[in-house]
Design an enzyme around this catalytic site. Structure first.
Site, PDB file in Angstrom:
ATOM      1  N   PHE A  67       0.846  -1.216  -0.081  1.00 20.07           N
ATOM      2  CA  PHE A  67       0.105  -0.114   0.045  1.00 20.07           C
ATOM      3  C   PHE A  67       0.821   1.339   0.071  1.00 20.07           C
ATOM      4  CE2 PHE A  67      -4.537  -1.995   1.415  1.00 20.07           C
ATOM      5  CZ  PHE A  67      -4.670  -2.385   0.361  1.00 20.07           C
ATOM      6  N   ARG A  68       2.211   1.174  -0.138  1.00 21.68           N
ATOM      7  CA  ARG A  68       3.220   2.210  -0.520  1.00 21.68           C
ATOM      8  C   ARG A  68       3.457   3.383   0.691  1.00 21.68           C
ATOM      9  NH1 ARG A  68       5.091  -1.343  -3.949  1.00 21.68           N
ATOM     10  NH2 ARG A  68       4.018  -1.512  -5.955  1.00 21.68           N
ATOM     11  N   ASN A  98       7.920  -3.429   2.071  1.00 13.85           N
ATOM     12  CA  ASN A  98       8.743  -2.617   1.172  1.00 13.85           C
ATOM     13  C   ASN A  98       8.356  -1.179   0.713  1.00 13.85           C
ATOM     14  OD1 ASN A  98       6.762  -3.850  -0.249  1.00 13.85           O
ATOM     15  ND2 ASN A  98       7.754  -3.860  -2.083  1.00 13.85           N
ATOM     16  N   HIS A 180       8.841 -14.745  -0.206  1.00 12.37           N
ATOM     17  CA  HIS A 180       8.978 -14.287  -1.773  1.00 12.37           C
ATOM     18  C   HIS A 180      10.003 -15.113  -2.519  1.00 12.37           C
ATOM     19  CE1 HIS A 180       8.427 -11.467  -5.319  1.00 12.37           C
ATOM     20  NE2 HIS A 180       9.111 -12.412  -5.822  1.00 12.37           N
ATOM     21  N   HIS A 234       2.472 -15.795  -3.190  1.00  9.85           N
ATOM     22  CA  HIS A 234       2.146 -15.767  -4.310  1.00  9.85           C
ATOM     23  C   HIS A 234       2.857 -17.090  -5.243  1.00  9.85           C
ATOM     24  CE1 HIS A 234       5.497 -13.476  -4.248  1.00  9.85           C
ATOM     25  NE2 HIS A 234       5.243 -12.182  -4.306  1.00  9.85           N
ATOM     26  N   ASP A 305      -1.663  -9.395  -3.975  1.00 11.57           N
ATOM     27  CA  ASP A 305      -0.495  -8.898  -4.164  1.00 11.57           C
ATOM     28  C   ASP A 305      -0.655  -7.676  -4.863  1.00 11.57           C
ATOM     29  OD1 ASP A 305       2.620  -8.579  -4.161  1.00 11.57           O
ATOM     30  OD2 ASP A 305       2.731  -9.523  -6.032  1.00 11.57           O
ATOM     31  N   HIS A 309       1.422   0.875  -9.368  1.00  8.07           N
ATOM     32  CA  HIS A 309       2.503   1.838  -9.935  1.00  8.07           C
ATOM     33  C   HIS A 309       1.753   2.554 -10.638  1.00  8.07           C
ATOM     34  CE1 HIS A 309       5.916  -0.552  -8.559  1.00  8.07           C
ATOM     35  NE2 HIS A 309       5.210  -1.635  -8.851  1.00  8.07           N
TER      36      HIS A 309
HETATM   37  O1  DOR Z   1       5.270  -7.540  -8.529  1.00 10.69           O
HETATM   38  C1  DOR Z   1       5.698  -7.370  -7.690  1.00 10.69           C
HETATM   39  N1  DOR Z   1       5.553  -5.816  -7.163  1.00 10.69           N
HETATM   40  N2  DOR Z   1       6.145  -8.248  -6.624  1.00 10.69           N
HETATM   41  C2  DOR Z   1       6.440  -7.822  -5.472  1.00 10.69           C
HETATM   42  O2  DOR Z   1       7.014  -8.971  -4.946  1.00 10.69           O
HETATM   43  C3  DOR Z   1       6.754  -6.520  -5.290  1.00 10.69           C
HETATM   44  C4  DOR Z   1       5.820  -5.738  -5.852  1.00 10.69           C
HETATM   45  C5  DOR Z   1       6.129  -4.070  -5.465  1.00 10.69           C
HETATM   46  O3  DOR Z   1       6.018  -3.720  -4.356  1.00 10.69           O
HETATM   47  O4  DOR Z   1       5.936  -3.516  -6.374  1.00 10.69           O
END
Ligand code: DOR
Length: 443
Positions: A67-68, A98, A180, A234, A305, A309
């Site tokens: 969720f960034r 992340n 992962h 996943h 997942d 973007h």
């Molecule tokens: O496709 C993905 N995008 N797989 C991931 O494990 C990370 C994720 C992301 O954070 O963009």
């Protein structure tokens, strides 16, 4: 939309905990389901909802989302993402580390929890990310559904593929480790081999089935060596599914995404780099084997997942395009459409998207429609089909790999903690979810 203390949902088809369907009433008081029955009498302060012809399911618990927030809010944030959840019938989510800063300390975890308390419309939990150096944090972080280990497909401190570091993480502590599983070494070699190709379809060949299988085998070996609770995130390949089918320890679980079930490498031809994700989309054969593994219980549940973007980022030239696609708004309708097509039953969808997730992560009182359970519910319409339309999406990234797909089972109403958070196209932004607690960290 109001938030009464008492709600009576009248005559939906209810998916019961034993998987049977019944037409009945559900009475909610404050945050809790207090009665499931027929012809329940309302009190004067009860808001009645006529749900005849609709189907009532436990709210979706999405166990893997990105969720960034903090740090990457130009893609998504906890408010926009949780609005998208409400619209998609997702009443709880487990989010990945992340973000910026990385969620690798108690302080970073507390910061996320605080942000979520202020702005999240649905319930939330946050993974703690493993690095080669934060073992003390991994042992004590709280509350968290578990430790996230990126064995590949990641840069910087969150990438952990060194054997010694992995042994330390698997051997110390008892909480769930979610991996992962993609092999860094193989991916790097293949990236060099295919370096001059800019068609995003090459992504599935660079990060190929073998890369996933090698890492999944490695994680399973570590889990078996230390009898450590392992969850495989996943899962994407037929080979991994067959491996797990042949030998799956009782303390191991696995998940699959709707996109790995319903999309394959053919998608690059129609949606180009939008189809790029990690682990990548595979072949139609992989789709089929994954479906069968899910139906047979080899794969335990479903996660989206959700990895948004921006369109601008996705429009770059491969390999500069980021991997990932959004999912929380479409996952339930995709799976219910599959159920209506006869690929699975409604009860299986409920199990994979709610009940089994609650059980695996030890989230008490969620994942079922029964007296005493939390009133996290979604009322869906299985009678009409509507396409996925970009202009209706609430995710900040503003696109979906499923645009144009004609789906049924869209949420008509979503209820979080007894409050109506979404109703017929409108989100009630006053509603707030709660921090999830996790009880089964131990074997
Ligand atoms: O496709 C993905 N995008 N797989 C991931 O494990 C990370 C994720 C992301 O954070 O963009």
């Amino acid at each position: 939309m109001s938030s009464p203390t008492s709600l009576l949902i009248r005559r939906p088809t209810i998916v019961l905990p034993n998987g049977e369907l019944t037409i009945g009433d559900v009475l909610i008081r404050d945050r809790t389901i207090v009665e499931v029955g027929t012809n329940i009498s309302p009190t004067t302060s009860t808001q009645e909802i006529d749900a005849q012809g609709l189907t009532l399911l436990p709210g979706v618990i999405d166990p893997q989302v990105h969720f960034r927030e903090p740090g990457l809010e130009h893609k998504e944030d906890l408010f926009t993402a949780s609005c998208a959840c409400a619209k998609g019938g997702v009443t709880s989510f487990l989010e990945m580390p992340n973000t910026r800063p990385l969620t690798i300390t108690q302080q970073a975890l507390d910061d996320k929890l605080q942000r979520a308390e202020n702005k999240c419309l649905v319930n939330y939990g946050f993974f703690i990310g493993a690095t080669e150096e934060n073992l003390p944090d991994l042992l004590t972080a709280n509350p968290t559904p578990g430790i996230k280990v990126f064995m590949g497909s990641m840069h910087g401190p969150l990438l952990v593929d060194n054997q010694e570091a992995l042994e330390a993480i698997f051997s110390q502590g008892k909480r769930l480790i979610a991996v992962h599983a993609e092999d860094r070494t193989r991916i790097e070699q293949r990236r060099q081999e295919f370096a001059n190709i800019h068609n995003p379809a090459i992504h599935s060949q660079i990060q190929d089935n073998q890369a996933a299988l090698i890492a999944t085998k490695r994680a399973l070996n570590l889990s078996q060596k230390y009898q450590r609770r392992l969850h495989i995130l996943h899962m994407s390949t037929a080979e991994e599914a067959e491996l797990l089918r042949s030998d799956k320890p009782s303390w191991v679980t696995a998940e699959v995404t709707p996109q790995h079930l319903l999309l394959n490498t053919g998608a690059y031809e129609t949606i180009g780099s939008w189809a790029q994700m990690n682990p990548p989309l595979r072949s139609p054969h992989d789709n089929e084997v994954l479906w069968q593994a899910l139906l047979d219980g080899v794969i335990d549940f479903i996660a989206t997942d959700h990895a948004p973007h921006t369109l601008e980022e996705k429009a770059k030239e491969y390999p500069n395009t980021p991997s990932g696609m959004p999912g929380v708004e479409t996952s339930l309708a995709l799976m219910l459409t599959a159920a209506m097509e006869g690929r699975c039953t409604l009860a299986q969808v409920v199990n994979w998207m709610s009940t089994a997730v609650a059980k695996s992560y030890g989230i008490a009182n969620k994942g079922a429609i029964a007296s005493g359970y939390d009133a996290d519910l979604v009322l869906v319409d299985l009678n009409t089909y509507r396409p996925v339309l970009r202009q209706e999406l609430l995710t900040k990234c503003g696109w979906s790999p499923f645009e144009g797909w004609n789906l049924t089972g869209w949420a008509v109403m979503t209820i979080v903690g007894g409050q109506i958070v979404y109703e017929k196209g409108r989100v009630n932004t006053e509603v707030r979810g709660q921090a999830l607690q996790f009880s089964n960290q131990l074997l």
